[in-house]
Write a protein that holds these residues in place. Structure first.
Motif, PDB file in Angstrom:
ATOM      1  N   VAL A   1      44.765  81.450  75.244  1.00 50.86           N
ATOM      2  CA  VAL A   1      44.815  80.909  73.886  1.00 50.86           C
ATOM      3  C   VAL A   1      43.384  80.729  73.408  1.00 50.86           C
ATOM      4  N   ARG A   2      43.220  80.840  72.099  1.00 48.57           N
ATOM      5  CA  ARG A   2      41.916  80.654  71.470  1.00 48.57           C
ATOM      6  C   ARG A   2      41.896  79.317  70.741  1.00 48.57           C
ATOM      7  N   GLY A   3      40.920  78.496  71.083  1.00 50.97           N
ATOM      8  CA  GLY A   3      40.812  77.201  70.438  1.00 50.97           C
ATOM      9  C   GLY A   3      39.963  77.255  69.190  1.00 50.97           C
ATOM     10  N   PHE A   4      40.224  76.330  68.294  1.00 53.89           N
ATOM     11  CA  PHE A   4      39.440  76.202  67.075  1.00 53.89           C
ATOM     12  C   PHE A   4      38.532  74.994  67.188  1.00 53.89           C
ATOM     13  N   SER A   5      37.423  75.030  66.504  1.00 54.32           N
ATOM     14  CA  SER A   5      36.514  73.891  66.420  1.00 54.32           C
ATOM     15  C   SER A   5      36.441  73.461  64.953  1.00 54.32           C
ATOM     16  N   PRO A   6      37.346  72.574  64.536  1.00 60.27           N
ATOM     17  CA  PRO A   6      37.400  72.203  63.120  1.00 60.27           C
ATOM     18  C   PRO A   6      36.168  71.454  62.631  1.00 60.27           C
ATOM     19  N   GLY A   7      35.273  71.043  63.550  1.00 60.89           N
ATOM     20  CA  GLY A   7      34.100  70.290  63.135  1.00 60.89           C
ATOM     21  C   GLY A   7      34.419  68.875  62.722  1.00 60.89           C
ATOM     22  N   ASP A   8      35.511  68.356  63.256  1.00 58.98           N
ATOM     23  CA  ASP A   8      35.965  67.004  62.921  1.00 58.98           C
ATOM     24  C   ASP A   8      36.033  66.205  64.215  1.00 58.98           C
ATOM     25  N   ASN A   9      35.271  65.133  64.298  1.00 58.90           N
ATOM     26  CA  ASN A   9      35.259  64.325  65.519  1.00 58.90           C
ATOM     27  C   ASN A   9      36.595  63.646  65.788  1.00 58.90           C
ATOM     28  N   ASN A  10      37.470  63.617  64.781  1.00 55.68           N
ATOM     29  CA  ASN A  10      38.774  62.990  64.951  1.00 55.68           C
ATOM     30  C   ASN A  10      39.850  63.973  65.400  1.00 55.68           C
ATOM     31  N   VAL A  11      39.450  65.200  65.733  1.00 59.16           N
ATOM     32  CA  VAL A  11      40.391  66.228  66.169  1.00 59.16           C
ATOM     33  C   VAL A  11      39.981  66.724  67.541  1.00 59.16           C
ATOM     34  N   PHE A  12      40.953  66.876  68.452  1.00 60.49           N
ATOM     35  CA  PHE A  12      40.662  67.373  69.796  1.00 60.49           C
ATOM     36  C   PHE A  12      40.160  68.811  69.709  1.00 60.49           C
ATOM     37  N   SER A  13      39.144  69.137  70.483  1.00 63.58           N
ATOM     38  CA  SER A  13      38.542  70.470  70.456  1.00 63.58           C
ATOM     39  C   SER A  13      38.907  71.238  71.724  1.00 63.58           C
ATOM     40  N   PHE A  14      39.639  72.346  71.562  1.00 64.42           N
ATOM     41  CA  PHE A  14      39.983  73.207  72.677  1.00 64.42           C
ATOM     42  C   PHE A  14      38.826  74.156  72.992  1.00 64.42           C
ATOM     43  N   PRO A  15      38.760  74.665  74.218  1.00 64.61           N
ATOM     44  CA  PRO A  15      37.767  75.702  74.532  1.00 64.61           C
ATOM     45  C   PRO A  15      37.987  76.934  73.667  1.00 64.61           C
ATOM     46  N   PRO A  16      36.941  77.720  73.411  1.00 60.87           N
ATOM     47  CA  PRO A  16      37.105  78.937  72.602  1.00 60.87           C
ATOM     48  C   PRO A  16      38.169  79.884  73.158  1.00 60.87           C
ATOM     49  N   SER A  17      38.275  79.962  74.488  1.00 61.08           N
ATOM     50  CA  SER A  17      39.319  80.771  75.113  1.00 61.08           C
ATOM     51  C   SER A  17      39.621  80.199  76.489  1.00 61.08           C
ATOM     52  N   THR A  18      40.902  80.057  76.778  1.00 65.40           N
ATOM     53  CA  THR A  18      41.300  79.588  78.107  1.00 65.40           C
ATOM     54  C   THR A  18      42.674  80.146  78.430  1.00 65.40           C
ATOM     55  N   THR A  19      42.895  80.521  79.686  1.00 68.37           N
ATOM     56  CA  THR A  19      44.174  81.077  80.111  1.00 68.37           C
ATOM     57  C   THR A  19      45.091  79.946  80.536  1.00 68.37           C
ATOM     58  N   VAL A  20      46.283  79.897  79.940  1.00 67.82           N
ATOM     59  CA  VAL A  20      47.215  78.798  80.169  1.00 67.82           C
ATOM     60  C   VAL A  20      48.587  79.354  80.522  1.00 67.82           C
ATOM     61  N   PHE A  21      49.477  78.467  80.942  1.00 64.79           N
ATOM     62  CA  PHE A  21      50.820  78.882  81.341  1.00 64.79           C
ATOM     63  C   PHE A  21      51.795  78.679  80.184  1.00 64.79           C
ATOM     64  N   HIS A  22      52.519  79.739  79.844  1.00 66.83           N
ATOM     65  CA  HIS A  22      53.487  79.713  78.737  1.00 66.83           C
ATOM     66  C   HIS A  22      54.908  79.926  79.268  1.00 66.83           C
ATOM     67  N   TRP A  23      55.877  79.338  78.538  1.00 66.38           N
ATOM     68  CA  TRP A  23      57.276  79.713  78.747  1.00 66.38           C
ATOM     69  C   TRP A  23      58.037  79.305  77.483  1.00 66.38           C
ATOM     70  N   HIS A  24      57.972  80.147  76.465  1.00 67.05           N
ATOM     71  CA  HIS A  24      58.644  79.803  75.204  1.00 67.05           C
ATOM     72  C   HIS A  24      59.045  81.061  74.443  1.00 67.05           C
ATOM     73  N   GLY A  25      60.108  80.914  73.649  1.00 68.31           N
ATOM     74  CA  GLY A  25      60.579  81.995  72.804  1.00 68.31           C
ATOM     75  C   GLY A  25      60.656  81.614  71.346  1.00 68.31           C
ATOM     76  N   GLU A  26      60.480  80.328  71.044  1.00 65.05           N
ATOM     77  CA  GLU A  26      60.527  79.860  69.662  1.00 65.05           C
ATOM     78  C   GLU A  26      59.148  79.392  69.208  1.00 65.05           C
ATOM     79  N   THR A  27      59.004  79.244  67.909  1.00 62.30           N
ATOM     80  CA  THR A  27      57.778  78.721  67.333  1.00 62.30           C
ATOM     81  C   THR A  27      58.155  77.839  66.151  1.00 62.30           C
TER      82      THR A  27
END
Length: 229
Positions: free
Chosen positions: A114-140
């Motif tokens: 997944v690719r994280g965003f950096s909204p530039g807001d200290n009140n929002v959690f910042s994800f890494p620019p890219s990190t490999t994670v575990f998925h198991w979903h079919g809906e959004t």
């Protein structure tokens, strides 16, 4: 501090979240909705964690408790309590906040970045620019009104979001351990139909211990961010 989690199936538990909560002084209780347990009083919960499950948030006829659960989640959000939703849990937050939940064009099962965003807001959690994670979903879902998008992937645009300072929804599973990955495969193997974003059980289980440690560390960062202060 009192942490409470909502569990939808026996094989999707807290994973790496539980030892983090215990080490950080939380008492941990659960509502096992699949077993007919009743929801607690919202006033008695300091931190709510909503787990995953194979059902849809739209399956209210098959699972009538979904109606009360969504109302409870909405109440916790309105009270300003920290809420973390994982996979189905994120979809439940979105639904509780009035956003539609529907089939994604592609299922996403296994280890994908997944690719994280950096909204530039200290009140929002910042994800890494890219990190490999575990998925198991079919809906959004569509983003709830006022939500900030935190992460996306090639298979699914809305991978993580935040509402205000204390609500985060994740489509993916940062709490996954080797044992919980094995449990999901054991109970949901029928979903592992070859597709561009669906890995085989062998591909899933070849993941190194370092990969589990990396996602569990990112989950710890989110838990620290959300924890009542």
């Amino acid at each position: 501090m009192r942490a409470h989690y909502l569990q939808h199936v026996p094989f999707e538990g807290l994973g790496s979240i539980e030892p983090w909560l215990v080490e950080n002084g939380f008492t941990v209780n659960a509502t096992r909705l699949f077993a007919g347990e009743k929801l607690p009083a919202a006033e008695g919960v300091d931190f709510l964690i909503v787990m995953g499950g194979p059902m849809s948030v739209n399956d209210e006829q098959q699972h009538p408790w979904l109606v009360a659960e969504k109302n409870f989640i909405g109440e916790m959000v309105a009270m300003g309590r920290p809420v973390l939703g994982i996979c189905l849990g994120a979809q439940l937050i979105a639904s509780a906040m009035g956003a539609p939940v529907y089939q994604n064009p592609r299922k996403e099962i296994g280890w994908f970045p997944v690719r994280g965003f950096s909204p530039g807001d200290n009140n929002v959690f910042s994800f890494p620019p890219s990190t490999t994670v575990f998925h198991w979903h079919g809906e959004t879902f569509d983003l709830p009104s006022g939500a900030t998008l935190l992460a996306e992937s090639d298979a699914c645009r809305n991978q993580a979001f935040q509402i205000g300072p204390s609500v985060i929804g994740l489509q993916f599973h940062l709490e996954t351990t080797r044992q919980s990955a094995e449990a999901m495969i054991e109970n949901c193997a029928s979903e592992l139909v070859p597709a561009p974003y669906v890995q085989s059980s062998e591909e899933i289980l070849v993941a190194s211990p370092e990969r589990y440690r990396a996602i569990n560390a990112l989950m710890a960062d989110i838990l620290s961010y959300l924890s009542p202060r």
